[in-house]
Design an enzyme around this catalytic site. Sequence first.
Site, short mmCIF file in Angstrom:
data_model
loop_
_atom_site.label_atom_id
_atom_site.label_comp_id
_atom_site.label_asym_id
_atom_site.label_seq_id
_atom_site.Cartn_x
_atom_site.Cartn_y
_atom_site.Cartn_z
N HIS A 120 0.84 -1.26 -0.06
CA HIS A 120 -0.11 0.02 -0.03
C HIS A 120 0.97 1.11 0.04
O HIS A 120 1.77 1.23 0.82
CB HIS A 120 -1.09 0.00 1.29
CG HIS A 120 -1.89 -1.06 1.21
ND1 HIS A 120 -3.49 -0.82 0.90
CD2 HIS A 120 -1.74 -2.39 1.33
CE1 HIS A 120 -3.88 -2.12 0.99
NE2 HIS A 120 -3.05 -3.01 1.20
N ASP A 140 -1.09 -19.49 -1.28
CA ASP A 140 -0.30 -19.52 -2.55
C ASP A 140 1.02 -20.34 -2.38
O ASP A 140 1.59 -20.65 -3.31
CB ASP A 140 0.09 -18.16 -3.16
CG ASP A 140 0.67 -17.35 -2.38
OD1 ASP A 140 1.02 -17.84 -1.15
OD2 ASP A 140 1.07 -16.24 -3.12
N GLY A 141 1.43 -20.75 -1.04
CA GLY A 141 2.79 -21.44 -0.88
C GLY A 141 4.03 -20.40 -0.79
O GLY A 141 5.25 -20.76 -0.81
N ASP A 149 -6.05 -12.77 -2.20
CA ASP A 149 -5.28 -11.48 -2.35
C ASP A 149 -5.08 -11.38 -3.75
O ASP A 149 -3.94 -10.61 -3.96
CB ASP A 149 -4.21 -11.48 -1.22
CG ASP A 149 -3.53 -10.01 -1.19
OD1 ASP A 149 -4.45 -9.09 -1.37
OD2 ASP A 149 -2.57 -9.87 -0.51
N ASN A 182 1.16 -12.06 7.22
CA ASN A 182 1.62 -11.02 6.31
C ASN A 182 1.27 -9.76 6.77
O ASN A 182 -0.16 -9.43 7.09
CB ASN A 182 1.10 -11.30 4.73
CG ASN A 182 1.66 -12.68 4.27
OD1 ASN A 182 0.72 -13.59 4.03
ND2 ASN A 182 2.88 -12.69 4.29
#
Length: 403
Positions: free
Chosen positions: A162, A268-269, A293, A240
């Site tokens: 962001h 997503d690994g 995401d 995250n």
Amino acid sequence: MSDLPSVDGVGGGLGGVDADDVLIHSVSLVDEGVRLDDAWIAFRNGRVHARGRGGGWRERTARAMRDGTGAILTPGFIDIHCHGAAGAGFDDPEAQADALDDALTEHAAHGTTRLVLSLVSAPIPRITNRLEALHEYVALRPTVLGVHLEGPFLADSHCGAHDPAHLADPDPASVDALLRAGRGNIRQVTIAPELPGALSAIDTLVREGVAVAVGHTGADVDVVRDAFAAGASILTHTFNGMRGLHHRAPGPIAAAVESGATLEVIADGVHVDPMMIGFLHALAPGRIALVTDAMAATGCEDGDYVLGSLPVRVRDGVVRLRDGGSIAGSTLTTATALRIATTRSGMSLPEAVASLTTIPARAIGRPELGTLRVGAASDAVLMDEELRVRAVWAEGREMPRPA
Ligand SMILES: [Zn+2]
């Protein structure tokens, strides 16, 4: 399962009047935490009209009949954290309805039948403009569950992808301006609870029916506990954009586990080691929401893209800020998240399916979604045993397959 309706007296008939729109039979049905083999299900007028096990389907007539032998059928997947696909970002002021529809179609091809449009941080007037522009779009599409504002009320220290120039404090005037522009479409707002005014903003948003998520935060366990006590109910992409779990500094993840909140995780690994997703699931069973995401580059070639206002580069499907290289969203789809959760995180198939259906639905206040019980929306995903998507229905309509 004992609450399955009897098929007696339902269906049958010879003509078109009493016919199902779609009938899928001989399938392994995974729904609401249970796996039922040799099941069948009938869709009519966008709803689940009947379902059962065994050969009862042979008595029925349907406009489209699908043999699901060897296949798995689940409710359609619900993604409560998704920024776009097929070249379109939901917050892009240039992205018109057809571009947004392409993004939805791309995700639908991989199992997502309903999603929330996530918008990244931007100046408040730009977000209110986008909310106004999206109003009609959302109103006309029941498969769009509203808007998620992932910002601008985020911490500088953990802003990830962001733009730090666009971050703001959640003061009452800003919160009111967003709620007004949202006109009931804001389903979720992510807030860093250490910001001035955060607790009263959480209170205001929750009163307006918005699910508040804690995220992009540098806060410690006590501040995050206060946020959940004030009504926050989700942790945005767990691990995250926040402090990790530490034995002397428990942090936001421990506070979320303790509070009963729903924990989003990007499976997503890359964002989170799959082993840690398994750990998280063991800590908070029934409360893990798998999210993508996913950003505009999902379903596109590797290359250079823009996320909000920041340039990003996609290599091998991994999205990184061009400036600094931190991971910035994903090109993940829900079907891939399901495969990773089941093959590398130790989640059972019914558990992982719940993390893409009932759990996210409940987290945003739509508990009637994410199930294939009789009367529910006929959103469904047909997959082979390797969990490769074979067909997707949204409100009973079969979605186009990817090229
Ligand atoms: Zn984020």
